[in-house]
Write an enzyme that holds these catalytic residues in place. Structure first.
Site, PDB file in Angstrom:
ATOM      1  N   GLY A 148      99.883   2.503 -28.570  1.00  0.00           N
ATOM      2  CA  GLY A 148      98.852   1.811 -29.325  1.00  0.00           C
ATOM      3  C   GLY A 148      97.866   1.127 -28.394  1.00  0.00           C
ATOM      4  N   CYS A 149      96.726   0.723 -28.957  1.00  0.00           N
ATOM      5  CA  CYS A 149      95.669   0.134 -28.134  1.00  0.00           C
ATOM      6  C   CYS A 149      96.040  -1.259 -27.633  1.00  0.00           C
ATOM      7  CB  CYS A 149      94.366   0.099 -28.914  1.00  0.00           C
ATOM      8  SG  CYS A 149      94.497  -0.578 -30.593  1.00  0.00           S
ATOM      9  N   TYR A 150      96.478  -2.139 -28.528  1.00  0.00           N
ATOM     10  CA  TYR A 150      96.898  -3.473 -28.085  1.00  0.00           C
ATOM     11  C   TYR A 150      98.072  -3.396 -27.103  1.00  0.00           C
ATOM     12  CZ  TYR A 150      94.037  -5.755 -31.739  1.00  0.00           C
ATOM     13  OH  TYR A 150      93.017  -6.218 -32.525  1.00  0.00           O
ATOM     14  N   THR A 152      98.844  -1.108 -25.021  1.00  0.00           N
ATOM     15  CA  THR A 152      98.382  -0.628 -23.716  1.00  0.00           C
ATOM     16  C   THR A 152      97.776  -1.760 -22.901  1.00  0.00           C
ATOM     17  OG1 THR A 152      97.995   1.636 -24.493  1.00  0.00           O
ATOM     18  CG2 THR A 152      96.751   0.925 -22.559  1.00  0.00           C
ATOM     19  N   SER A 153      96.880  -2.520 -23.515  1.00  0.00           N
ATOM     20  CA  SER A 153      96.196  -3.584 -22.772  1.00  0.00           C
ATOM     21  C   SER A 153      97.162  -4.680 -22.342  1.00  0.00           C
ATOM     22  CB  SER A 153      95.065  -4.184 -23.620  1.00  0.00           C
ATOM     23  OG  SER A 153      95.571  -4.876 -24.744  1.00  0.00           O
TER      24      SER A 153
END
Length: 346
Positions: A148-150, A152-153
């Site tokens: 997921g995007c969150y 990953t960061s």
């Protein structure tokens, strides 16, 4: 050439996959599907593809898709990917799945946050596709769960600290702000221009956002023990991008200079992680349209707390760019193939 299909091609992540893959030297896109736009040419749905791609969007028929492609990207909502994955696996296809369906290793955890898993036996064969952490496990894999995007960061932001046992595992707080494309392309009142413009709001407050167990799963694996965190996502009136600001208490005194060196060494060989120079901080503007993750660790001299700021493009390193990076690793291609573009600035 590797023949590739994109299942769910009429969403933002589908478009981003097409944008990347049409510049990839070793890939041919041979099939695109969409339930809501079946029968239309893809360049009718996305005029940006005019004179580049005129494939007709098809209804999703797993066997037919498998006949046209060697590797399949599934850019579907959760549960929808589960419905077709067994067929793809039985037919020997390689799948990069951009949904949440195979990211969590525990079917019970998935059921608690989403709904009962339709094929939990496939969870054991899936690998979580964060290349900077799982590269060797990804090579040659048949089913890759794209992160997921969150997660990953946040995971990239904390990995050096967790691998080196440097922070109190109960002290982690992550505040993450995302552009509106993170909500997908479907029509939603909360995503309308007048609802979003000139505003900045938190949502999923109190540990209820569905990315929470995914983040904790990956942080726990890095730390070697259970990690829980306070995670609060925010919506920002911009098209794309995620900025995560992460806080933690170090177990012993450390300086910004020491952390910067630690991060530089940890990510020294990574093509898509940029540890910024001392005094510089990440901005979504400088990763927009690229597959980079920019990171800067800082120590608050007054409180002694560690602050890590990371920025990614949610549609690139947070979704489609990372999916292509995973494809490159699985297939033995040059890892940066199709992904060498710089950020779109201004």
């Amino acid at each position: 050439m590797l023949n590739v299909a994109i299942v769910g091609a009429s969403g933002y992540t589908g478009l981003e996959l097409l944008r990347i893959l049409y510049a990839h030297p070793q890939v041919a896109v041979t099939c695109v599907t969409s339930e809501r736009s079946a029968g239309k040419r893809i360049d009718e749905v996305f005029p940006t593809l005019r004179d580049r791609c005129s494939l007709v969007l098809e209804n999703l028929e797993p066997v037919r898709v498998s006949q046209k492609a060697d590797l399949i990207f599934t850019a579907l909502p959760h549960k929808a990917a589960m419905a077709v994955m067994p067929t793809f696996m039985e037919l020997g296809k390689t799948v990069i799945d951009l949904s949440a369906d195979y990211r969590l290793s525990d079917a019970e955890v998935y059921g608690a946050w989403y709904e009962p898993h339709l094929n939990p036996e496939l969870l054991k064969s899936a690998v979580y596709g964060l290349p900077e952490i799982r590269r060797e496990s990804i090579r040659g894999k048949k089913l890759v769960a794209n992160p997921g995007c969150y997660p990953t960061s946040i995971t990239l932001g904390l990995a050096p600290l967790l691998k080196n046992g440097m922070i109190d595992l109960k002290s982690i707080i992550a505040d993450s702000a995302s552009g509106v494309t993170g909500a997908g392309r479907g029509a939603k009142v909360d995503s309308l221009y007048c609802e979003v413009n000139e505003g900045y709001k938190a949502y999923g407050v109190g540990g209820v956002h569905r990315h929470t167990p995914e983040i904790e799963q990956e942080l726990s694996l890095l730390a070697g023990e259970k990690v829980t965190l306070t995670f609060t996502p925010h919506l920002v009136p911009m098209d794309r991008g995620i900025l995560s600001t992460i806080y933690a208490t170090p177990l012993k005194g450390v300086t910004t200079e020491e952390l910067n060196e630690l991060y530089r060494n940890f990510y020294a060989e990574e093509p898509f992680v940029r540890v910024l120079p001392l005094g510089s901080l990440p901005s979504t503007a400088f990763v927009r349209g690229s597959n980079f993750c920019d990171i800067a660790p800082v120590v608050d001299k007054r409180t002694g707390r560690v602050i890590v700021v990371s920025a990614i493009d949610n549609l690139m390193k947070g979704a489609s760019g990372q999916a292509v990076q995973n494809m490159n690793i699985v297939c033995g291609f040059y890892e940066s193939a199709g992904l060498s573009g710089l950020a779109l600035f201004p």
